[in-house]
Scaffold this motif. Structure first.
Motif: not given
Length: 286
Positions: A257-286
């Protein structure tokens, strides 16, 4: 006891007594003694005592600084005078009318706190004041290079007390200040890296690192590979326990959200959404 006394030490004692007990509300008696002793070479000790007593009782004012400087010229190793010099200059940074005067007072205050660090046992208070001034005024200081060299030559017993203050400045906006911080940490790490391993690992896992910090961490990892590996594993375990998945996702979304001119950071934003997907999909133990 005090009446018609020609001993200036007694007169100074009288002035202190009358002011501290509330018999007089102004500092005129101190000023009179200081003025009377100004050209008396035989009573310079009392003259310096009078100025220090005066400075202890008056509010922060630029007019007092020259008087304190007189004491330092006569008694350059007087700790009390250096305290007054440091705190009056520090206070005057708030009163300065323009940036030039402010930088001059900050420079003087840094000189005072640096002297106090050397003349007394490593005091956390003096060290923190020194760091705060350096990080606030940075290259605006009149003697930035000398101040930076002074900080990079601090003893290990001093550096270990201000590691948190140093680490939070890894992202300082001024490159010269950042490099000074890196140099202090590097010098300290030569013999005491164990004291740095955990803080460095934790901060590298809990904030969005700049390129300069990534380069610094890479060098630290190469120089101290085994210790860093152990600390990194432990830090990652601590962070995973301390920060929930929801907090991780919210933190990443906040960065997007805090990215200024987000169109200039598409690749970085995609990487961050991939990190979110990884966190949501990972298995939890315990």
């Amino acid at each position: 006891l005090f009446k018609n006394c020609n001993d200036e030490r007694v007169n100074l004692m009288k002035a202190k007594f009358r002011f501290d007990r509330g018999f007089t509300k102004n500092l005129e008696e101190f000023e009179t003694i200081i003025e009377r002793l100004y050209n008396d070479e035989s009573k310079k000790d009392v003259y310096c005592d009078a100025i220090c007593a005066y400075a202890s009782r008056c509010p922060i004012s630029t007019s007092v600084i020259p008087k304190i400087f007189e004491v330092l010229k006569i008694q350059p190793n007087r700790v009390r005078a250096w305290k007054h010099w440091a705190y009056f200059n520090f206070g005057c940074t708030k009163l300065a009318e323009n940036n030039d005067n402010c930088a001059e007072y900050a420079t003087n205050a840094i000189r005072g706190f640096s002297k106090l660090v050397k003349m007394t046992s490593p005091s956390l208070h003096y060290l923190c004041q020194l760091c705060a001034l350096f990080f606030t005024y940075g290259p605006r200081l009149r003697n930035f290079k000398a101040t930076a060299e002074n900080l990079t030559s601090l003893t290990s017993s001093s550096v270990i007390q201000i590691i948190p203050q140093l680490i939070v400045q890894f992202d300082h906006p001024n490159d010269d200040v950042r490099q000074t911080v890196y140099t202090i940490i590097k010098n300290f790490s030569i013999k005491h890296f164990q004291a740095l391993a955990m803080p460095l690992c934790l901060i590298s896992n809990t904030h969005h690192s700049t390129e300069s910090f990534k380069d610094f961490m890479s060098q630290m990892e190469n120089d101290h590979r085994s210790v860093m590996e152990e600390a990194k594993n432990f830090a990652m375990a601590m962070v995973s326990i301390a920060i929930t998945d929801v907090e991780k996702v919210l933190g990443i979304l906040d960065s997007i959200i805090n990215f200024q001119h987000p169109n200039n950071h598409i690749k970085k934003i995609q990487e961050l959404f991939n990190r979110i997907r990884t966190i949501i999909c990972q298995e939890h133990h315990g």
